[in-house]
Scaffold this active site. Structure first.
Site, mmCIF file in Angstrom:
data_model
loop_
_atom_site.group_PDB
_atom_site.id
_atom_site.type_symbol
_atom_site.label_atom_id
_atom_site.label_comp_id
_atom_site.label_asym_id
_atom_site.label_seq_id
_atom_site.Cartn_x
_atom_site.Cartn_y
_atom_site.Cartn_z
ATOM 1 N N TYR A 173 0.732 -1.273 -0.035
ATOM 2 C CA TYR A 173 -0.032 -0.055 -0.101
ATOM 3 C C TYR A 173 0.897 1.225 -0.125
ATOM 4 O O TYR A 173 0.497 2.281 -0.843
ATOM 5 C CB TYR A 173 -1.023 -0.198 1.186
ATOM 6 C CG TYR A 173 -1.689 1.244 1.387
ATOM 7 C CD1 TYR A 173 -2.945 1.381 0.541
ATOM 8 C CD2 TYR A 173 -1.599 2.257 2.112
ATOM 9 C CE1 TYR A 173 -3.719 2.453 0.596
ATOM 10 C CE2 TYR A 173 -2.490 3.425 2.313
ATOM 11 C CZ TYR A 173 -3.265 3.289 1.458
ATOM 12 O OH TYR A 173 -4.268 4.455 1.395
ATOM 13 N N THR A 214 -13.718 5.836 7.829
ATOM 14 C CA THR A 214 -14.614 5.627 6.303
ATOM 15 C C THR A 214 -15.145 4.091 6.756
ATOM 16 O O THR A 214 -14.326 3.332 7.412
ATOM 17 C CB THR A 214 -13.730 5.770 5.142
ATOM 18 O OG1 THR A 214 -12.641 4.766 5.100
ATOM 19 C CG2 THR A 214 -13.316 6.899 5.134
ATOM 20 N N LYS A 228 1.258 4.441 -2.808
ATOM 21 C CA LYS A 228 0.867 5.868 -2.415
ATOM 22 C C LYS A 228 2.427 6.920 -2.465
ATOM 23 O O LYS A 228 2.185 7.883 -2.621
ATOM 24 C CB LYS A 228 0.496 6.133 -0.865
ATOM 25 C CG LYS A 228 -0.877 5.204 -0.801
ATOM 26 C CD LYS A 228 -2.131 6.079 -1.631
ATOM 27 C CE LYS A 228 -3.425 5.657 -1.599
ATOM 28 N NZ LYS A 228 -4.422 6.340 -2.301
HETATM 29 N N1 LIG Z 1 -9.464 5.700 5.110
HETATM 30 C C1 LIG Z 1 -8.244 5.992 5.297
HETATM 31 O O1 LIG Z 1 -7.650 5.681 6.387
HETATM 32 C C2 LIG Z 1 -7.450 6.316 4.374
HETATM 33 C C3 LIG Z 1 -6.069 7.002 4.664
HETATM 34 C C4 LIG Z 1 -5.340 7.454 3.585
HETATM 35 C C5 LIG Z 1 -5.803 7.460 2.315
HETATM 36 N N2 LIG Z 1 -6.802 6.893 1.959
HETATM 37 C C6 LIG Z 1 -7.427 7.075 0.558
HETATM 38 O O2 LIG Z 1 -8.361 7.617 0.391
HETATM 39 C C7 LIG Z 1 -8.984 6.973 -0.717
HETATM 40 C C8 LIG Z 1 -10.773 6.417 -0.390
HETATM 41 O O3 LIG Z 1 -10.552 5.646 0.740
HETATM 42 P P1 LIG Z 1 -11.876 5.437 1.675
HETATM 43 O O4 LIG Z 1 -11.594 5.331 2.898
HETATM 44 O O5 LIG Z 1 -13.041 6.695 1.358
HETATM 45 O O6 LIG Z 1 -12.384 4.077 1.021
HETATM 46 P P2 LIG Z 1 -13.787 3.469 0.651
HETATM 47 O O7 LIG Z 1 -13.350 2.186 0.575
HETATM 48 O O8 LIG Z 1 -14.884 3.991 1.684
HETATM 49 O O9 LIG Z 1 -14.286 4.045 -0.583
HETATM 50 C C9 LIG Z 1 -13.304 3.825 -1.691
HETATM 51 C C10 LIG Z 1 -14.196 3.956 -3.122
HETATM 52 O O10 LIG Z 1 -13.377 3.540 -4.299
HETATM 53 C C11 LIG Z 1 -14.104 2.632 -5.252
HETATM 54 N N3 LIG Z 1 -13.370 1.760 -5.719
HETATM 55 C C12 LIG Z 1 -12.597 1.008 -5.394
HETATM 56 N N4 LIG Z 1 -11.883 0.393 -6.594
HETATM 57 C C13 LIG Z 1 -12.532 0.983 -7.614
HETATM 58 C C14 LIG Z 1 -11.914 0.684 -8.900
HETATM 59 N N5 LIG Z 1 -11.263 -0.250 -9.449
HETATM 60 N N6 LIG Z 1 -12.498 1.468 -9.772
HETATM 61 C C15 LIG Z 1 -13.661 2.241 -9.388
HETATM 62 N N7 LIG Z 1 -13.938 2.520 -7.872
HETATM 63 C C16 LIG Z 1 -13.298 1.981 -7.096
HETATM 64 C C17 LIG Z 1 -15.108 1.865 -4.143
HETATM 65 O O11 LIG Z 1 -16.337 1.193 -4.818
HETATM 66 C C18 LIG Z 1 -15.567 2.777 -3.119
HETATM 67 O O12 LIG Z 1 -16.657 3.512 -3.479
HETATM 68 C C19 LIG Z 1 -8.329 5.833 -1.248
HETATM 69 O O13 LIG Z 1 -7.412 6.326 -2.466
HETATM 70 C C20 LIG Z 1 -7.267 5.387 0.108
HETATM 71 O O14 LIG Z 1 -6.104 5.040 -0.314
HETATM 72 C C21 LIG Z 1 -7.783 6.430 2.917
#
Ligand SMILES: NC(=O)c1ccc[n+]([C@@H]2O[C@H](COP(=O)([O-])OP(=O)(O)OC[C@H]3O[C@@H](n4cnc5c(N)ncnc54)[C@H](O)[C@@H]3O)[C@@H](O)[C@H]2O)c1
Length: 251
Positions: A145, A180, A149
């Protein structure tokens, strides 16, 4: 606030979590917003919804074209869709490395490639990539991961350089652990979800998880006309996790 009035935005991964909060915030501030997601079934008005898999170039091109036609142009791309991976370098095989890199890195490239011709026609063009603190801090059990990033961070800088003279700004946000559905799924798999949540909260100097709305607000800042002089930056939204070094409580 209506600072996004007249602007058109596309948010990938906009059906859940950070993407959903961002889509709703931009719409609340006056933008017309289309969501691109693997499963947009939960997305309703005022948001527009398009199904696409960011690992499938044809599906991305089709969805971006349809969204831009419906919106009548494109000013803001929020490249946010992403998936997680756990373990050290010994724990994931080549197929899993390719799968996660394909979603988290090449997925952003595919969407940007399809969106750029439309962004060039905008007077307020901005791309915001959702990166992570995993790009800038060594976290245990997150080798794959973190590599994705780290690539998103470097990609953000390179894209900012490539497109600055076309009037397109490119920045990223680096969230810490955000409350989330994704983190909910992680916690539900832990042997002791309450203890795991407490450990994640304690890792952030603020002592709590980041709210999706707080990341959305940072994305909106970077996407909006008021940040017109900001490109090639990363904005941490991590409860102080990257920058602070606290002494243990009571010392
Ligand atoms: N939640 C955390 O702690 C966190 C921390 C740092 C970064 N992020 C980043 O934030 C972003 C969103 O994360 P989140 O926590 O909101 O996740 P989440 O799982 O709640 O939402 C992710 C969304 O992306 C969609 N998705 C996944 N694969 C896909 C694909 N192949 N094509 C189209 N859509 C797709 C899913 O259907 C979902 O609706 C990600 O890039 C994640 O790496 C999250």
């Amino acid at each position: 606030m209506t600072d996004f009035e007249g602007l058109k935005a596309l948010v990938t991964g906009g059906a859940s979590g950070i993407g959903r909060a961002t889509a709703e915030l931009l719409a609340g501030r006056g933008a017309q917003v289309a969501v691109l997601d693997l499963d947009p079934s939960s997305v309703g008005k005022p948001l527009l919804a398009h199904r696409a898999d960011v690992t499938d170039d044809a599906s991305v091109r089709e969805a971006v074209a349809a969204a831009v036609a419906e919106l009548g142009g494109l000013d803001v791309l929020v490249n946010n869709a992403g998936i997680g991976a756990q373990g050290t370098v010994e724990d994931n095989d080549d197929a899993e490395w390719h799968r996660v890199l394909d979603v988290n890195v090449v997925g952003m490239v595919r969407v940007a490639r399809a969106a750029l011709p439309h962004l060039r026609a905008s007077r307020h063009a901005a791309i915001v990539n959702t990166c992570s603190i995993a790009a800038t801090a060594g976290l245990p059990q997150r080798a794959l991961y973190s590599a994705t990033k780290g690539a998103v961070y470097s990609l953000t800088l390179a894209m900012a350089a490539d497109h600055v003279r076309e009037g397109i700004r490119v920045n990223c946000v680096n969230p810490g652990t955000v409350d989330t559905p994704w983190v909910g799924r992680l916690l539900s798999k832990a042997p002791d979800p309450a203890a795991e949540r407490a450990a994640l909260e304690a890792r952030q100097p603020t002592g709590r998880l980041v709210a999706a709305d707080e990341v959305a607000a940072a994305i909106a800042y970077l996407a909006g006309p008021l940040s017109g002089a900001t490109t090639g930056t990363s904005l941490a939204v991590d409860g102080g996790m990257q920058g602070l070094r606290l002494r243990p409580v009571g010392q």
